[in-house]
Structures are given as C-alpha cells and as structure tokens.
Design a protein around this motif. Structure first.
Motif, PDB file in Angstrom:
ATOM      1  N   ARG A   1      49.169  40.192  43.230  1.00  0.00           N
ATOM      2  CA  ARG A   1      50.241  41.002  42.640  1.00  0.00           C
ATOM      3  C   ARG A   1      50.485  42.285  43.434  1.00  0.00           C
ATOM      4  O   ARG A   1      51.621  42.699  43.661  1.00  0.00           O
ATOM      5  CB  ARG A   1      49.883  41.361  41.197  1.00  0.00           C
ATOM      6  N   LYS A   2      49.404  42.934  43.880  1.00  0.00           N
ATOM      7  CA  LYS A   2      49.537  44.236  44.547  1.00  0.00           C
ATOM      8  C   LYS A   2      50.342  44.161  45.832  1.00  0.00           C
ATOM      9  O   LYS A   2      51.265  44.949  46.051  1.00  0.00           O
ATOM     10  CB  LYS A   2      48.152  44.809  44.864  1.00  0.00           C
TER      11      LYS A   2
ATOM     12  N   TYR B   1      44.415  36.800  38.675  1.00  0.00           N
ATOM     13  CA  TYR B   1      44.512  36.452  40.102  1.00  0.00           C
ATOM     14  C   TYR B   1      43.131  36.440  40.750  1.00  0.00           C
ATOM     15  O   TYR B   1      42.811  35.543  41.542  1.00  0.00           O
ATOM     16  CB  TYR B   1      45.412  37.451  40.830  1.00  0.00           C
ATOM     17  N   LEU B   2      42.305  37.417  40.405  1.00  0.00           N
ATOM     18  CA  LEU B   2      40.961  37.491  40.988  1.00  0.00           C
ATOM     19  C   LEU B   2      40.111  36.277  40.592  1.00  0.00           C
ATOM     20  O   LEU B   2      39.369  35.727  41.415  1.00  0.00           O
ATOM     21  CB  LEU B   2      40.281  38.789  40.550  1.00  0.00           C
ATOM     22  N   VAL B   3      40.208  35.857  39.334  1.00  0.00           N
ATOM     23  CA  VAL B   3      39.476  34.664  38.900  1.00  0.00           C
ATOM     24  C   VAL B   3      39.984  33.439  39.654  1.00  0.00           C
ATOM     25  O   VAL B   3      39.207  32.579  40.087  1.00  0.00           O
ATOM     26  CB  VAL B   3      39.608  34.471  37.372  1.00  0.00           C
ATOM     27  N   ARG B   4      41.301  33.354  39.802  1.00  0.00           N
ATOM     28  CA  ARG B   4      41.890  32.224  40.526  1.00  0.00           C
ATOM     29  C   ARG B   4      41.342  32.136  41.952  1.00  0.00           C
ATOM     30  O   ARG B   4      41.190  31.047  42.515  1.00  0.00           O
ATOM     31  CB  ARG B   4      43.411  32.375  40.548  1.00  0.00           C
TER      32      ARG B   4
ATOM     33  N   ASP C   1      35.004  36.685  40.920  1.00  0.00           N
ATOM     34  CA  ASP C   1      34.652  36.959  39.530  1.00  0.00           C
ATOM     35  C   ASP C   1      34.082  38.363  39.318  1.00  0.00           C
ATOM     36  O   ASP C   1      34.341  38.990  38.279  1.00  0.00           O
ATOM     37  CB  ASP C   1      33.650  35.923  39.026  1.00  0.00           C
ATOM     38  N   ASP C   2      33.297  38.860  40.273  1.00  0.00           N
ATOM     39  CA  ASP C   2      32.715  40.197  40.115  1.00  0.00           C
ATOM     40  C   ASP C   2      33.802  41.264  40.038  1.00  0.00           C
ATOM     41  O   ASP C   2      33.738  42.187  39.212  1.00  0.00           O
ATOM     42  CB  ASP C   2      31.753  40.503  41.265  1.00  0.00           C
ATOM     43  N   GLU C   3      34.806  41.146  40.897  1.00  0.00           N
ATOM     44  CA  GLU C   3      35.921  42.100  40.872  1.00  0.00           C
ATOM     45  C   GLU C   3      36.709  41.961  39.581  1.00  0.00           C
ATOM     46  O   GLU C   3      37.127  42.959  38.983  1.00  0.00           O
ATOM     47  CB  GLU C   3      36.839  41.874  42.076  1.00  0.00           C
TER      48      GLU C   3
ATOM     49  N   ARG D   1      34.938  43.706  36.761  1.00  0.00           N
ATOM     50  CA  ARG D   1      35.098  45.170  36.822  1.00  0.00           C
ATOM     51  C   ARG D   1      36.448  45.601  36.259  1.00  0.00           C
ATOM     52  O   ARG D   1      36.543  46.605  35.549  1.00  0.00           O
ATOM     53  CB  ARG D   1      34.947  45.662  38.269  1.00  0.00           C
ATOM     54  N   VAL D   2      37.493  44.849  36.569  1.00  0.00           N
ATOM     55  CA  VAL D   2      38.822  45.200  36.045  1.00  0.00           C
ATOM     56  C   VAL D   2      38.852  45.035  34.529  1.00  0.00           C
ATOM     57  O   VAL D   2      39.366  45.896  33.811  1.00  0.00           O
ATOM     58  CB  VAL D   2      39.918  44.332  36.706  1.00  0.00           C
ATOM     59  N   VAL D   3      38.300  43.935  34.036  1.00  0.00           N
ATOM     60  CA  VAL D   3      38.259  43.705  32.587  1.00  0.00           C
ATOM     61  C   VAL D   3      37.476  44.819  31.895  1.00  0.00           C
ATOM     62  O   VAL D   3      37.873  45.326  30.844  1.00  0.00           O
ATOM     63  CB  VAL D   3      37.635  42.326  32.277  1.00  0.00           C
TER      64      VAL D   3
END
Length: 478
Positions: free
Chosen positions: A86-87, A214-217, A221-223, A226-228
C-alpha cells in the motif's frame, strides 16, 4: 494493582487511538488530492475555453479526461497494491500528481493539457482505492466507520481548498484570465498549486506502516504483529494476527477468477459495490463541483458571486461530512444512506423545478425571483444530504464490504466504475444542459437519487461494527 492495570490499559488504548488516527489521516490525504484535482478545474474552465478556443463538447472532454485516468488507475491499483504494498503505491500516486500539476499549469496546447490531466487522473484513481483499503485494514472495527469517513472529509477539504484557491487567485489577478505572476494568467496558477498537496501526501506516505494484511500475505508476520500491537491496539494481538492469517488461508494474490459468481457471472457482493459506486456519481454531485462557477454564471450570477457561491457550497460539503463521521458507527451505514437518498431527491427536485423556469434574453440565461433562490437552496440541500451520507459512507462501505482475499481487487473495480460514471456525468452535463436544459438534467439526477434508495434498501447488507473477517463470512452468504 487492579487500578494501576486499568490505568495502564486506558493509557495504552489512548496511545493506540492516537497512532491509528495519525496513520489514517496520512493515508486519507490521498482523498485531498482526489478532491483538489477534480475540482480545481472549476475556476479555470471558462479561461481554458477562451484560451484554446474550444467548443462546449471539447471543454467537457477536457474536464472529464482526468476521470478516464482515474478509472484506469483505480482498476489496476488493487493489483499493484497486492504486489508492491500500500505504501509504495501511495508514493507513486504523489509523484504522478506532482508531475501532472506542473504539466497542466504550463500546458501549451489543448492536447498537452489533456495528456497531463490524464496522468493526474491515474494518480487520483490510485489514491482513491488505496486510502479506503488501507484504512479498512488498519482501523479497529469500533472506529472503522468514523476513520474511513476521514477519506471523504479529506476529499471535501480538497474540493474546498481548490475552490478557495481558485477564488483567491482570480481575485488577486482581477479575473481567472488575467496575468498574475511571472507572466502566467491566474487559471494556470490554479492548476500549478496542486504541487503543494501532492508533496505533502508523498512525504506523509513514507512515514506510515504497511498494512498488516499485506504483510501477512508476504509472510512478514513479525512486522504484521508489530502493526497490530502498536497501531490498531488489539486486545490480543496474536489472536488478531491469527484471524487475519486464517482469512487469507491459501490466498494467493487475488485474480479476476476469484470474482466469478452466480450473479451474471460475478459474486453478488461485487455487484453491490459497483452499484454503490455508480449511484454516488449518477446523482450528479460532481456536476456541481466541476461546473458550479460556470453554472451560476450561466444563470445570471457575476464571476465574483459565482466563485463565492461555489466556495460556500464547498464549506457546506466539508461541515456536513462531520455528521457522517459522528453518526456512521452509531446509526449504521444503511440508515444513513437511505436518509441521504431522500434528502438528495428533495433537493434535486427543487433545483430541477427552479432551473426549468430559466428565461433567455439577448443570448443570456436568467433565473428570476424566486427561482434563483430556490435553485441555490435546492442545490445546497442536495449537497448537505450527499455530504452527510453518500459522500463518505459509500467509501466506508467499499473499504469493508468485500472479503479479505478480493478486497483490494474488488475495491479497485468498484472505484473504477465510480470514475467511469463520474466521467460520463462530467462529459455529458454541459452537452445535455445545452441540448435539453438544466431542468431536465437535474430531474434525471433526482430519478437516480430515488433509485439509490431502493438499491440500498433491497441489496446492501448492514455490516456496522463487524470485523473484516466477519464481513467476509457475511459477504459469502449474500
């Protein structure tokens, strides 16, 4: 100890709210570009027509060509966002918009202006998809409606700033066609000033985190965790991450095959999204925001009064968006949309009746008393109803109604249809207004407002307060 733990939880919740509001505002600035660029042409239309000696049809196409770019940008934005994130797509949109503003302001011919406006449309189409998708994925369910409405608030602010800057620049120069600075007329500066919001958007886009979906996709997962934990403020971050992973189980990057279904070859929920996107434009809102200055001049207002009237309408648009932000999570999406359809219908009928009473004298069109006042009241009642409901709530619905696997793709397609119908309304409005009169054109808008009521009542599911994964299950039942 219990009291201390409670205070810590409240502090953490407040911290998370601040974080999520901050990243939401940064993403929502894409809406400001959306509103700014699509409306900044308002004050320049007459000057562009005289500068390049254009007929009414070519003027309509010059205004509308941006919307073709918007449709193309929106169509591909979802796929690009799933592939690149997205970014980075937000940053690309900011770069394209900056180039478009400079090129449009310095255009040396009509075809050159059209080309740069087409590029600007690509940027706006991309931003219009990414903002609601990103906000829908980052925001907690409890606040998603209000936070998603910030996208529309940014759009209305962009419209207001565009019309305000148009009025200010025309006022400084004496008229939109008069020379202002460095030998350039005011109408060119109206287009050049778009560089400012584009740069702000690009810089802020670099500061926000990537969406957890998007990160999970991408197996990061670690990132995502952190966002969650640090942004959305989930009570149980690991559980929330598990829900996201489950919703994306076996999900490759969505393809058009995923959109196939039993309703005329598509999933029913996709038709709901397309219908929502289409009706938001078919009620004619952008006929007011793209042509309002020209419209009011055509029925006897002076240039100065037309600019002021357009700015007042834009202020109303901004102010009433706060109504949607306040009520969308309390009242619900569906009830607000139904109320908005009724209000839009009443305002459009009043404007239609008033414009049907216009008289022509010596080639000039005039609205005599009391019809001029009725037209103003009707048009602004329509804007009030739209701004408090369909303007923001349509984007809220599109950002959350699709299942996770096809959200970006479905949102992109629905938004592309929004831009296609925006293009058709923008292109045909000046032609039809000249051919059949404003009264009949606004009557057509009123008809679509009435149809939008029945569409929402019959087909739109109420998903207020559900997590995106719950919405996914609901969508599969529709």
């Amino acid at each position: 100890m219990a009291g201390t733990r409670t205070e810590q939880n409240e502090t953490t919740g407040q911290f998370h709210r601040g974080k999520v509001i901050g990243v939401t505002l940064a993403a929502a600035l894409g809406g400001l570009l959306f509103g700014f660029d699509t409306s900044v042409i308002n004050g320049a239309v007459n000057s562009i027509q005289s500068t390049f000696d254009l007929g009414v049809g070519v003027v309509g196409f010059t205004v509308a060509i941006t919307l073709l770019g918007c449709a193309v940008g929106a169509w591909f934005a979802g796929q690009l966002a799933d592939a690149w994130g997205r970014k980075i797509i937000m940053v690309i949109a900011a770069v394209l918009f900056t180039a478009s503003s400079i090129g449009s302001g310095l255009a040396f011919a009509e075809w050159d202006l059209m080309g740069w406006r087409l590029i600007g449309g690509l940027a706006i189409g991309i931003a219009s998809v990414i903002a609601p998708a990103y906000i829908g994925e980052v925001a907690p369910a409890k606040y998603r409606g209000a936070l998603s409405s910030l996208q529309q608030l940014a759009i209305t602010l962009g419209i207001f700033l565009a019309l305000l800057s148009d009025a200010a620049l025309a006022g400084f120069a004496g008229s939109a066609s008069s020379e202002l600075w460095f030998g350039l007329p005011a109408w060119r500066w109206m287009l050049l000033v778009g560089v400012v919001p584009a740069l702000v958007y690009g810089i802020l886009a670099l500061t926000i985190p990537e969406s957890p979906q998007y990160l999970v996709r991408k197996k990061r997962d670690d990132e995502a965790l952190r966002v969650v934990r640090d942004v959305t403020g989930a009570a149980d971050p690991e559980k929330r991450l598990g829900e996201i992973k489950e919703s994306l189980e076996d999900a490759r990057r969505a393809s058009y095959r995923e959109l196939r279904g039993t309703a005329l070859g598509l999933q029913p929920i996709l038709w709901v999204g397309i219908g929502m996107a289409a009706f938001q434009q078919l009620v004619g809102i952008n006929a007011i925001f793209y042509y309002s200055t020209t419209l009011w001049q055509s029925v006897g207002f002076s240039e100065d009064d037309s600019f002021i009237t357009s700015v007042i309408t834009a202020v109303i648009n901004v102010a009433l968006t706060f109504v949607a932000i306040f009520f969308v999570d309390k009242v619900g999406r569906k009830k607000l949309l139904l109320a908005g359809s009724i209000g839009m219908f009443v305002g459009l009928v009043a404007a239609s009746v008033a414009f049907s009473q216009a008289t022509e004298s010596g080639g000039d069109v005039h609205l005599g008393a009391p019809w001029g006042a009725i037209a103003l009241v009707g048009a602004n009642l329509f804007v009030i109803a739209f701004a408090a409901t369909w303007g923001p709530v349509m984007w809220v619905v599109l950002g959350e109604v699709f299942p996770n696997k096809i959200r970006a793709l479905g949102l992109g397609i629905a938004t592309a249809f929004n831009w296609i119908f925006n293009f058709l309304v923008t292109l045909l409005f000046p032609v039809l207004s000249e051919a059949v009169g404003l009264g009949f054109v606004y009557a057509g808008f009123a008809l679509f407002a009435a149809l939008s009521f029945w569409f929402v009542k019959a087909l739109l599911p109420e998903v207020t307060g559900l997590e995106l994964e719950d919405k996914q299950k609901l969508a599969r039942t529709k």
